[in-house]
Structures are given as structure tokens and as C-alpha cells.
Design a protein around this motif. Structure first.
Motif, PDB file in Angstrom:
ATOM      1  N   ARG A 135       0.817  -1.212   0.000  1.00 32.71           N
ATOM      2  CA  ARG A 135       0.000   0.000   0.000  1.00 32.71           C
ATOM      3  C   ARG A 135       0.853   1.266   0.000  1.00 32.71           C
ATOM      4  N   GLY A 136       2.140   1.122   0.283  1.00 32.43           N
ATOM      5  CA  GLY A 136       3.036   2.282   0.284  1.00 32.43           C
ATOM      6  C   GLY A 136       2.712   3.253   1.409  1.00 32.43           C
ATOM      7  N   LEU A 137       3.454   4.317   1.445  1.00 31.91           N
ATOM      8  CA  LEU A 137       3.209   5.373   2.431  1.00 31.91           C
ATOM      9  C   LEU A 137       2.407   6.478   1.756  1.00 31.91           C
ATOM     10  N   PRO A 138       1.291   6.863   2.322  1.00 27.65           N
ATOM     11  CA  PRO A 138       0.469   7.881   1.671  1.00 27.65           C
ATOM     12  C   PRO A 138       1.053   9.290   1.809  1.00 27.65           C
ATOM     13  N   ALA A 139       1.063  10.026   0.714  1.00 26.06           N
ATOM     14  CA  ALA A 139       1.473  11.438   0.754  1.00 26.06           C
ATOM     15  C   ALA A 139       0.542  12.178   1.702  1.00 26.06           C
ATOM     16  N   GLY A 140       1.111  12.964   2.600  1.00 27.70           N
ATOM     17  CA  GLY A 140       0.314  13.704   3.566  1.00 27.70           C
ATOM     18  C   GLY A 140      -0.263  12.841   4.679  1.00 27.70           C
ATOM     19  N   GLY A 141       0.179  11.595   4.760  1.00 30.89           N
ATOM     20  CA  GLY A 141      -0.327  10.665   5.773  1.00 30.89           C
ATOM     21  C   GLY A 141       0.200  10.983   7.163  1.00 30.89           C
ATOM     22  N   PRO A 142      -0.162  10.155   8.132  1.00 37.74           N
ATOM     23  CA  PRO A 142       0.194  10.422   9.530  1.00 37.74           C
ATOM     24  C   PRO A 142       1.693  10.583   9.766  1.00 37.74           C
ATOM     25  N   LEU A 143       2.512   9.796   9.091  1.00 44.03           N
ATOM     26  CA  LEU A 143       3.956   9.871   9.285  1.00 44.03           C
ATOM     27  C   LEU A 143       4.514  11.227   8.857  1.00 44.03           C
ATOM     28  N   SER A 144       3.928  11.806   7.841  1.00 38.88           N
ATOM     29  CA  SER A 144       4.407  13.103   7.331  1.00 38.88           C
ATOM     30  C   SER A 144       4.176  14.244   8.317  1.00 38.88           C
ATOM     31  N   ARG A 145       3.344  13.995   9.329  1.00 34.46           N
ATOM     32  CA  ARG A 145       3.013  15.049  10.297  1.00 34.46           C
ATOM     33  C   ARG A 145       3.725  14.906  11.634  1.00 34.46           C
ATOM     34  N   VAL A 146       4.655  13.949  11.742  1.00 35.93           N
ATOM     35  CA  VAL A 146       5.410  13.771  12.987  1.00 35.93           C
ATOM     36  C   VAL A 146       6.647  14.664  12.889  1.00 35.93           C
ATOM     37  N   ASP A 147       6.458  15.935  13.199  1.00 38.60           N
ATOM     38  CA  ASP A 147       7.520  16.933  13.031  1.00 38.60           C
ATOM     39  C   ASP A 147       8.743  16.701  13.911  1.00 38.60           C
ATOM     40  N   SER A 148       8.578  15.983  15.001  1.00 34.04           N
ATOM     41  CA  SER A 148       9.695  15.751  15.915  1.00 34.04           C
ATOM     42  C   SER A 148      10.628  14.630  15.448  1.00 34.04           C
ATOM     43  N   LEU A 149      10.194  13.834  14.477  1.00 30.13           N
ATOM     44  CA  LEU A 149      10.958  12.672  14.045  1.00 30.13           C
ATOM     45  C   LEU A 149      12.254  13.081  13.354  1.00 30.13           C
ATOM     46  N   PHE A 150      13.384  12.585  13.875  1.00 37.36           N
ATOM     47  CA  PHE A 150      14.699  12.902  13.337  1.00 37.36           C
ATOM     48  C   PHE A 150      15.313  11.720  12.588  1.00 37.36           C
ATOM     49  N   MET A 151      15.091  10.493  13.079  1.00 39.66           N
ATOM     50  CA  MET A 151      15.649   9.302  12.454  1.00 39.66           C
ATOM     51  C   MET A 151      14.523   8.318  12.155  1.00 39.66           C
ATOM     52  N   LEU A 152      14.493   7.866  10.889  1.00 38.25           N
ATOM     53  CA  LEU A 152      13.443   6.941  10.460  1.00 38.25           C
ATOM     54  C   LEU A 152      14.057   5.815   9.654  1.00 38.25           C
ATOM     55  N   SER A 153      13.713   4.592  10.011  1.00 34.83           N
ATOM     56  CA  SER A 153      14.123   3.428   9.225  1.00 34.83           C
ATOM     57  C   SER A 153      12.885   2.727   8.685  1.00 34.83           C
ATOM     58  N   LEU A 154      12.861   2.593   7.365  1.00 39.27           N
ATOM     59  CA  LEU A 154      11.801   1.858   6.679  1.00 39.27           C
ATOM     60  C   LEU A 154      12.420   0.704   5.892  1.00 39.27           C
TER      61      LEU A 154
END
Length: 169
Positions: free
Chosen positions: A19-38
């Protein structure tokens, strides 16, 4: 809002590719996130609109990423790991040109037939891994061929010098 203080998130092997990651989805709004592993999610697209805007580290290794969208949203990324994907030099150039903060880029084991030209012009890029691509494989083969030829030449010279020395005795 409950993730408002989250700084690091490792979401490895979560099967997000279907399903992929949706543009504008919940993850895109976590402004505090500095490191992300997918890592290992089967993702086919790296879409900046689906990711937090202030990421400093992004690990998307071992996916199926062949397409890059909205790379300007990754402008704060300093460390970007995209090894073992399906990226070509055009997609890599888009990323490199769009990320002024980029210091480390890992593009090993992708589908690059040439080096991304933007890597040579980037003002901050200090660490670049590129092995395992078709281009680097051709360079290694050429270097090994040249080394074999040089070894043959040395062996020939050695044989000639031994004969010359033997004749003098």
C-alpha cells in the motif's frame, strides 16, 4: 498528536510496500521525528510528501525503490541510506540535488549504469558508497583486467631477465 515527541522510529519489515506510504499521511506530520528506518518494507517509491519534513537520518535500504517523488521535502536529511534498491543515476541525481544538508549517501547495490553527476558537485557530501552497481562492477572488471595484464607483463620481464642473467654466466 500522541507521537509529538517521537525522535526515532524503526519500522523494519512491516510490509508497507503493497500500500506504500500515503502522501500527507500520519507519518508526514510527525515533526519531531529525526531518524526513520523503513528498511525491508518492499517500498517501490520514495515520496518526500509521505515523510516528516525535518528528518536528519533516513534508512530505506533493502526495498524495491525505483522512483523518487518530492525530494525537496527531504532537504534536512544528512544521512541517507538507500542500498539494495532499484534506483538509477537519474533518481539519485534528483535526491542529491534536492538535499543541501546531505553528508552521507549509501547507494550500493542499485541499478546505476553511471555515477550520479550531482554527487561530484554537492558541497557537503563527504561519504558516498556506490559499490555493487553495474557501473562499479564494470570498473572493477576493467581494473582486474588491467591488473592481470600488468602481472603478465611483470612475469614476462622476469622471465627475460632470468634468461639474460643465465646467458651472462
Amino acid at each position: 498528536q500522541t507521537l509529538g515527541r517521537l525522535r526515532v522510529l524503526f519500522a523494519t519489515g512491516c510490509a508497507l510496500g503493497g500500500r506504500g506510504l500515503p502522501a500527507g499521511g500520519p507519518l508526514s506530520r510527525v515533526d519531531s521525528l529525526f531518524m526513520l528506518s523503513l528498511k525491508e518494507n518492499g517500498l517501490a517509491v520514495l515520496d518526500g510528501e509521505a515523510l516528516p519534513p525535518k528528518l536528519g537520518w533516513l534508512i530505506c535500504a533493502q526495498n524495491a525503490i525505483a522512483e523518487v517523488r518530492a525530494p525537496h521535502r527531504l532537504s534536512h536529511v544528512r544521512k541517507l541510506m538507500l542500498s539494495h534498491n532499484l534506483l538509477d543515476a537519474v533518481a539519485a541525481d534528483l535526491l542529491i540535488e534536492a538535499i543541501p544538508a546531505l553528508e552521507m549517501l549509501r547507494l550500493a547495490c542499485n541499478r546505476m549504469e553511471t555515477l550520479p553527476a550531482a554527487a561530484f558537485r554537492h558541497p557537503r557530501l563527504a561519504w558516498f558508497a556506490f559499490g555493487g552497481n553495474p557501473y562499479s562492477a564494470r570498473l572493477c572488471a576493467a581494473a582486474l583486467s588491467a591488473a592481470d595484464a600488468a602481472a603478465d607483463a611483470v612475469a614476462t620481464l622476469k622471465d627475460a631477465s632470468e634468461v639474460a642473467v643465465g646467458e651472462e654466466e
